[in-house]
Design a protein around this motif. Structure first.
Motif, PDB file in Angstrom:
ATOM      1  N   GLY A  95      63.900  21.216  48.201  1.00  0.00           N
ATOM      2  CA  GLY A  95      64.612  21.612  46.990  1.00  0.00           C
ATOM      3  C   GLY A  95      65.768  22.499  47.349  1.00  0.00           C
ATOM      4  N   THR A  96      66.568  22.822  46.378  1.00  0.00           N
ATOM      5  CA  THR A  96      67.611  23.803  46.623  1.00  0.00           C
ATOM      6  C   THR A  96      67.018  25.173  46.352  1.00  0.00           C
ATOM      7  OG1 THR A  96      68.458  24.008  44.422  1.00  0.00           O
ATOM      8  CG2 THR A  96      69.311  22.196  45.757  1.00  0.00           C
ATOM      9  N   ALA A 131      69.015  14.725  44.737  1.00  0.00           N
ATOM     10  CA  ALA A 131      68.198  14.180  43.645  1.00  0.00           C
ATOM     11  C   ALA A 131      68.312  15.106  42.436  1.00  0.00           C
ATOM     12  CB  ALA A 131      66.745  14.057  44.081  1.00  0.00           C
ATOM     13  N   TYR A 132      68.947  14.593  41.378  1.00  0.00           N
ATOM     14  CA  TYR A 132      68.981  15.360  40.127  1.00  0.00           C
ATOM     15  C   TYR A 132      67.666  15.117  39.407  1.00  0.00           C
ATOM     16  CZ  TYR A 132      69.775  16.611  35.306  1.00  0.00           C
ATOM     17  OH  TYR A 132      69.617  17.151  34.045  1.00  0.00           O
ATOM     18  N   CYS A 184      66.421  18.296  46.026  1.00  0.00           N
ATOM     19  CA  CYS A 184      66.169  18.239  44.580  1.00  0.00           C
ATOM     20  C   CYS A 184      66.823  19.410  43.843  1.00  0.00           C
ATOM     21  CB  CYS A 184      64.670  18.279  44.308  1.00  0.00           C
ATOM     22  SG  CYS A 184      63.756  16.988  45.152  1.00  0.00           S
ATOM     23  N   VAL A 185      67.497  19.097  42.769  1.00  0.00           N
ATOM     24  CA  VAL A 185      68.059  20.130  41.892  1.00  0.00           C
ATOM     25  C   VAL A 185      67.699  19.761  40.450  1.00  0.00           C
ATOM     26  CG1 VAL A 185      70.018  20.684  43.398  1.00  0.00           C
ATOM     27  CG2 VAL A 185      70.290  18.912  41.664  1.00  0.00           C
ATOM     28  N   GLY A 186      67.800  20.721  39.568  1.00  0.00           N
ATOM     29  CA  GLY A 186      67.532  20.378  38.163  1.00  0.00           C
ATOM     30  C   GLY A 186      67.174  21.591  37.342  1.00  0.00           C
ATOM     31  N   GLU A 187      67.396  21.438  36.037  1.00  0.00           N
ATOM     32  CA  GLU A 187      67.218  22.554  35.108  1.00  0.00           C
ATOM     33  C   GLU A 187      65.901  22.438  34.356  1.00  0.00           C
ATOM     34  OE1 GLU A 187      68.704  19.843  34.489  1.00  0.00           O
ATOM     35  OE2 GLU A 187      68.425  19.302  32.391  1.00  0.00           O
ATOM     36  N   TYR A 190      68.591   9.915  40.569  1.00  0.00           N
ATOM     37  CA  TYR A 190      67.936  10.544  39.419  1.00  0.00           C
ATOM     38  C   TYR A 190      66.416  10.507  39.603  1.00  0.00           C
ATOM     39  CZ  TYR A 190      65.739  11.215  34.977  1.00  0.00           C
ATOM     40  OH  TYR A 190      64.889  11.693  34.008  1.00  0.00           O
ATOM     41  N   GLY A 191      65.741  11.591  39.251  1.00  0.00           N
ATOM     42  CA  GLY A 191      64.276  11.623  39.270  1.00  0.00           C
ATOM     43  C   GLY A 191      63.741  12.254  37.999  1.00  0.00           C
ATOM     44  N   GLY A 192      62.677  11.678  37.471  1.00  0.00           N
ATOM     45  CA  GLY A 192      62.051  12.226  36.268  1.00  0.00           C
ATOM     46  C   GLY A 192      61.602  11.100  35.359  1.00  0.00           C
ATOM     47  N   SER A 193      60.319  10.692  35.522  1.00  0.00           N
ATOM     48  CA  SER A 193      59.699   9.677  34.660  1.00  0.00           C
ATOM     49  C   SER A 193      60.442   8.331  34.673  1.00  0.00           C
ATOM     50  CB  SER A 193      59.551  10.209  33.225  1.00  0.00           C
ATOM     51  OG  SER A 193      58.714  11.358  33.234  1.00  0.00           O
TER      52      SER A 193
END
Ligand code: PEP
Length: 288
Positions: A94-95, A203-204, A145-148, A248-251
């Protein structure tokens, strides 16, 4: 410049039995996979070497984590060089947000990693940063991996959060050759210059979409990816922005992958739950 479509399967701590694992590998080995997609699977560390021998050679392996030291008294850890020795080319990391960096400290006190590692294992920013650098040093390729979180998205802070996560990586790597060129020194091979961006796939992964069944819309994903590319353009270089894959990652599922894949800045997927099911083949073939 065309970016090669990339699909990663993050098995996490699954499947629970060797038999289930064999089923997934059999499905992948027998499937008609799009040869133009780069495919990587990340099983639990224990299965990396056996699966490397069982899975078809076009599918590469990724570790789900690594430590930042080469060797030593670090019980339970695996080093980047040990992964390279074992012929494993990728690692998921991850970041991070350096707690010491004043411009981030006020807003973001919680460091990042793959969201499961930061929330469940409390990884600090400095720790994940060191791992990123150590992995690149050892010539591992990194899925970053990054993301909010949902609260950050609702507060309209997605771009700010993701940029801060990326900036933290750039900050730690900026005095190295990583954002320019590396010179791999493999015995017997010609020394060539390789742009670092080929060693990082971003990877967002919005935290609210991971393992929740709540997928980002194609527009949300495209917007976030375009912002990431803009960040790379302004803070790194135009060529890094053009060539770095942003996935993109998430479901992600067979049902939603095609629409996401049509977005110009979506260069592939990091897939958790669905990578354990036959539909993973459809996701790999999303561009077909
Ligand atoms: C992940 O853990 O990286 C992930 C994207 O999980 P899922 O596809 O299950 O949301």
């Amino acid at each position: 410049m065309a970016r090669q479509f990339f699909v990663g399967g993050n098995f996490k701590m699954n499947p629970g039995s060797v038999e289930q694992k064999k089923n997934i590998i059999d499905i992948l080995n027998q499937a008609d996979l799009d040869p133009s997609t780069e495919v990587v699977i990340a099983p639990p560390a224990l299965y990396l070497i056996p699966l490397k021998g069982l899975v078809r050679k076009e599918i590469q392996l990724a570790a789900q984590n690594c430590y930042f030291k080469t060797s030593g008294a670090f019980t339970g850890e695996i080093s980047p060089t040990q992964l390279v020795d074992a012929g494993i080319p990728y690692v998921i990391l991850g970041t991070f947000l350096p707690p010491a960096a004043p411009r981030y400290a006020k807003t973001y006190s919680i460091p990042s990693g793959h969201s499961e590692r930061r929330t469940l294992f409390h990884e600090t920013s400095e720790f994940v940063g060191n791992k990123t650098k150590a992995a690149l040093d050892a010539s591992l390729k990194v899925i970053l991996c990054v993301g909010e979180t949902l609260a950050e998205r609702e507060a309209r802070k997605t771009t700010e959060v993701v940029n801060a996560q990326l900036q933290a990586v750039v900050d730690i790597l900026k005095d190295t050759a990583y954002w320019r060129y590396v010179l791999p020194d493999v015995p017997g091979s010609t020394r060539t210059q390789v742009p670092l961006c080929s060693n990082i796939v971003i990877a967002y992964e919005p935290v609210w979409a991971i393992g929740t069944g709540k997928v980002a819309t194609a527009v949300q994903a495209q917007d976030a990816h375009a912002e990431i590319r803009q960040f790379l353009k302004t803070r790194v270089s135009e060529s890094v922005a053009e060539t770095t894959r942003v996935i993109y990652g998430g479901s992600v599922t067979a049902a939603n992958c095609k629409e996401l894949a049509t977005q110009p800045d979506v260069d592939g997927f990091l897939v958790g739950g669905a990578s354990l099911k036959p539909e993973f083949v459809n996701i790999i073939n999303a561009m077909k």
